[in-house]
Design an enzyme around this catalytic site. Sequence first.
Site, PDB file in Angstrom:
ATOM      1  CE  LYS A  23      59.341 -34.633 -30.410  1.00 30.20           C
ATOM      2  NZ  LYS A  23      59.678 -34.603 -28.975  1.00 30.20           N
ATOM      3  N   GLY A  77      61.748 -40.440 -21.909  1.00 27.17           N
ATOM      4  CA  GLY A  77      61.509 -40.446 -20.477  1.00 27.17           C
ATOM      5  C   GLY A  77      62.472 -41.286 -19.655  1.00 27.17           C
ATOM      6  CG  ASN A  85      59.449 -31.830 -21.387  1.00 25.50           C
ATOM      7  OD1 ASN A  85      59.403 -31.098 -20.419  1.00 25.50           O
ATOM      8  ND2 ASN A  85      58.357 -32.345 -21.919  1.00 25.50           N
ATOM      9  CB  THR A  86      61.710 -35.961 -18.764  1.00 23.70           C
ATOM     10  OG1 THR A  86      60.842 -36.269 -19.841  1.00 23.70           O
ATOM     11  CG2 THR A  86      61.288 -36.713 -17.529  1.00 23.70           C
TER      12      THR A  86
END
Lengths: 261, 66, 377
Positions: free
Chosen positions: A98, A159, A207-208
């Site tokens: 990535k 995020g 993810n977060t």
Amino acid sequence: MTKDILTIGGLELTSRLFTGTGKYRDDSLIPGVCEASGSQVITVALRRVDLESGTGNVMDFIPRHMRLLPNTSGARTADEAVRIARLARAMGCGDWIKIEVISDNRYLLPDGYETAKATEILANEGFVVLPYINPDLYVARSLVDAGAAAVMPLGAPIGTNRGIRTREMVRILIEEIDLPIVVDAGIGRPSEACEAMEMGADACLVNTAIATADDPAMMARAFGRAVRAGREAFLSGPGARAGMAVASSPLTGFLDAGTAA
Amino acid sequence: MIVVVNGKETELRDGQTLLELLEARDIPADGVVAELNRSIVPGADFGKTVLNDGDHLEVLRFVGGG
Amino acid sequence: MSFYATCTEWMNAGLDERLAAMTETDVRRALGASNPGPLDLLAMLSPAATPHLETMARKASGLTLRHFGRTIHLFTPLYLSNFCTNHCVYCGFNSNNRIPRSQLTMEQVEAEARAIAATGLKNLLILTGDCRAKAGPDYLRDCVAVLRRHFPSVCIEIYAMEEAEYAALAAEGVDGMTMFQETYDEKLYPSLHPRGPKSDFRFRLDAPERACRAGMRVVNIGALLGLSDWRHDAFLTGLHAAWLMERHPEADIATSLPRMRPHVGAYQPATVVSDRDLVQVLLALRIFRPRLGITISTREAPAFRENLLPLGVTRMSAGVSTAVGGHAKSDGDGESVGQFEISDGRSVDEMCAVLRKHGYQPVFKDWEPIFADRGAA
């Protein structure tokens, strides 16, 4: 029903949820998240080993069947991304990468120009390249030409968990780019992942939102279901939003009047 | 001799190999990747890679990331 | 790359069966799609969609307004030459038809240009028959050089050319090309175009792609509806437009929707395309590709053209003569025979007044190159 397969770099995936390994309060939560989400692709980062004090190894917690997707986080230029990618491949865990090139640490927005340069170099070296970008049509096209295996536009800055703020731009990529579109970053809630999939995104990377939930495994399951629900909604066709019944015909009434051919 | 390991000047015994460096610190060799003077060192070569004074060595591994 | 593979694949995909199998649900789905695909277009062209034209019209009208506003682009054709080596059985210029043949001299081109420019029009579409010996690329370049002094935008509707020939015309200032495939039915095509250069189906099919590569800014395609099954040809027209749009996002892709009109010669339409059918085609194409330019020509009657205004039309011709040198000659000079008969003979002034009455702004020019050597690079 035929299987709905997502193919990236020759790998056939049945799950369209990619997960990450960052920001967990304890890496031992990761196996439970992988199982509950059904995810088959998981991201990791590459960092210097702390030579003074040994720490746990995140690899110990990633189930064997997962496809590893190392990122190039920390790279500020194409050259640095290329260097990190080559090191990641030397770890012997496959050739997926990535690309993430960020030099603005305030907003953490990716640099499209450097990303495209790195993509071209790495694709030529046989990497399966998944670049992380702003949803910009011209950058995405340059990535297609550069040999990317998929394109990963951000839904909102990394995020922020703010959802698909780039909706219209992502929609354009979905319509115009003939590569899998993986919405990455910004997805905070399962409903937002579902929305991305309903729009026709090929996958989501979350993810977060999973890692920081009180119960990551339960949140992972919720995301897995949301992604599947959105995908099925997309595949089934949206149906008409307005009813067919129209009382009068102001626009086509002329066809019924007089001597229409 | 002095070798720059992960950006930090480190005093090492003359003739030490990369593998010996890792073993001395209880770092499993199969969990890391090394770059010596900007060239990647294959894991199989750790044992025969002798470090020299002034070398720049990077030792990296996978960590959590999104 | 060529559209040919896509074209043959769909023409052999059982279009009649697929059209017949379309249901109201399919039409609903097509109308709800955020990015309609080929099957959505087919659904909107199917008999199942015919009862829902008003619903389609509302959607098409809203899309047209959003993407084009309340404007209609006006242009007029200029016939330079009617010498033709083709034998298109439906065309007034057919080589076999014993009609007076002529070709404008540069002095006549200048006179025509002055007459048209006096109407205020800025966009000219020049036409010839297919006769390289008479109206070859050199002749066309000379004409364009004369016409560009009067018109910022000159487009061509001529025989199919090689890419380098298109590039040469683009360098001379030609910014658009129109190429009618006439029909996408490759099996029927030879019987309609038995002899002459135009009998090469494939060379003609690829011409719009060559024009895009050569740097033409506007590329206009279309079928002559009625030659073959109009649903098939409308469907393939939409796919062809989408194919070009996808590969050439730098070009404006547009289509015209001519249907068969009576003309000199024995051949008459194989199928009749009704007003309702034409409206269905217009709406389906507008919803399929909201940014597609759509032209309705003066083959259509005045009232009908006006009714189509809110439904998706973006360009119209005005002050039209389909005869060679028809603009400067006086009306009493009846020796020229047009390529086809027109239904709407209104002048540019009349058309402008009509458009304003309906709440539309007539636009004569929507762009002009800043760099004179555009396309020469």
